[in-house]
Scaffold this motif. Structure first.
Motif, mmCIF file in Angstrom:
data_model
loop_
_atom_site.group_PDB
_atom_site.id
_atom_site.type_symbol
_atom_site.label_atom_id
_atom_site.label_comp_id
_atom_site.label_asym_id
_atom_site.label_seq_id
_atom_site.Cartn_x
_atom_site.Cartn_y
_atom_site.Cartn_z
ATOM 1 N N TRP A 16 25.566 43.459 19.153
ATOM 2 C CA TRP A 16 26.309 43.621 20.402
ATOM 3 C C TRP A 16 27.697 44.193 20.153
ATOM 4 N N THR A 17 28.259 43.912 18.999
ATOM 5 C CA THR A 17 29.540 44.520 18.647
ATOM 6 C C THR A 17 29.402 46.035 18.558
ATOM 7 N N ILE A 18 28.305 46.500 17.960
ATOM 8 C CA ILE A 18 28.056 47.941 17.864
ATOM 9 C C ILE A 18 27.840 48.538 19.250
ATOM 10 N N ILE A 19 27.064 47.862 20.083
ATOM 11 C CA ILE A 19 26.792 48.364 21.437
ATOM 12 C C ILE A 19 28.088 48.457 22.244
ATOM 13 N N TRP A 20 28.918 47.413 22.186
ATOM 14 C CA TRP A 20 30.190 47.435 22.910
ATOM 15 C C TRP A 20 31.097 48.529 22.368
ATOM 16 N N SER A 21 31.021 48.799 21.061
ATOM 17 C CA SER A 21 31.830 49.872 20.478
ATOM 18 C C SER A 21 31.435 51.231 21.026
ATOM 19 N N PHE A 22 30.137 51.447 21.234
ATOM 20 C CA PHE A 22 29.692 52.714 21.810
ATOM 21 C C PHE A 22 30.091 52.820 23.277
ATOM 22 N N PHE A 24 32.652 51.222 24.886
ATOM 23 C CA PHE A 24 34.102 51.294 25.058
ATOM 24 C C PHE A 24 34.672 52.184 23.958
ATOM 25 N N THR A 25 35.299 51.625 22.964
ATOM 26 C CA THR A 25 35.825 52.421 21.852
ATOM 27 C C THR A 25 35.577 51.658 20.553
ATOM 28 N N PRO A 26 35.629 52.343 19.415
ATOM 29 C CA PRO A 26 35.558 51.630 18.141
ATOM 30 C C PRO A 26 36.707 50.638 17.955
ATOM 31 N N ILE A 27 37.785 50.844 18.680
ATOM 32 C CA ILE A 27 38.900 49.892 18.608
ATOM 33 C C ILE A 27 38.438 48.527 19.115
ATOM 34 N N PHE A 28 37.657 48.525 20.193
ATOM 35 C CA PHE A 28 37.158 47.270 20.749
ATOM 36 C C PHE A 28 36.204 46.598 19.768
ATOM 37 N N GLN A 33 35.180 42.318 15.674
ATOM 38 C CA GLN A 33 34.977 41.934 14.275
ATOM 39 C C GLN A 33 36.148 41.099 13.766
ATOM 40 N N ARG A 34 37.371 41.476 14.178
ATOM 41 C CA ARG A 34 38.545 40.703 13.788
ATOM 42 C C ARG A 34 38.461 39.282 14.341
ATOM 43 N N THR A 35 37.974 39.172 15.575
ATOM 44 C CA THR A 35 37.804 37.855 16.185
ATOM 45 C C THR A 35 36.797 37.020 15.403
ATOM 46 N N CYS A 49 40.712 44.008 9.578
ATOM 47 C CA CYS A 49 40.243 44.457 10.891
ATOM 48 C C CYS A 49 41.406 44.661 11.851
ATOM 49 N N GLY A 50 42.444 43.826 11.734
ATOM 50 C CA GLY A 50 43.636 44.029 12.551
ATOM 51 C C GLY A 50 44.303 45.354 12.245
ATOM 52 N N LEU A 51 44.275 45.758 10.975
ATOM 53 C CA LEU A 51 44.813 47.062 10.593
ATOM 54 C C LEU A 51 43.996 48.183 11.216
ATOM 55 N N TRP A 52 42.665 48.042 11.239
ATOM 56 C CA TRP A 52 41.810 49.052 11.875
ATOM 57 C C TRP A 52 42.081 49.146 13.374
ATOM 58 N N VAL A 53 42.313 48.005 14.016
ATOM 59 C CA VAL A 53 42.648 48.023 15.443
ATOM 60 C C VAL A 53 43.964 48.772 15.653
ATOM 61 N N PHE A 54 44.962 48.469 14.857
ATOM 62 C CA PHE A 54 46.265 49.133 14.967
ATOM 63 C C PHE A 54 46.140 50.633 14.726
#
Length: 85
Positions: A16-22, A24-28, A33-35, A49-54
């Motif tokens: 579901w993380t992959i589906i939500w990434s498609f 919305f955005t890979p940032i989401f 994943q950070r959560t 993962c926080g660095l990837w979000v930033f």
């Protein structure tokens, strides 16, 4: 006996993380994943993962800024007129 040690951790399913990434955005997806890493108590992976979000926000901000500056340079009057008619 401490009951809190036996409670399951609520995590996001990786599929579901992959589906939500498609959707919305890979940032989401990186945020989800950070959560997950944070809930599991993994500090190193949480900060990665926080660095990837930033970095995702920095990249998206640069992309939007470049598009905005490109639209101004091509037709600066179009920003102040309504062309929906």
């Amino acid at each position: 006996m401490n009951k809190s040690s036996h409670l399951p951790i609520a995590l996001w399913n990786p599929l579901w993380t992959i589906i939500w990434s498609f959707l919305f955005t890979p940032i989401f997806g990186a945020f989800l994943q950070r959560t997950n890493w944070s809930d599991m108590g993994e500090a190193d992976e949480t900060s990665t993962c926080g660095l990837w979000v930033f970095l995702g926000f920095v990249y998206m901000g640069g992309f939007l800024k470049a598009n905005f500056l490109n639209s101004i340079s091509s037709d600066p009057i179009s920003l102040f007129t309504f062309s929906g008619l």
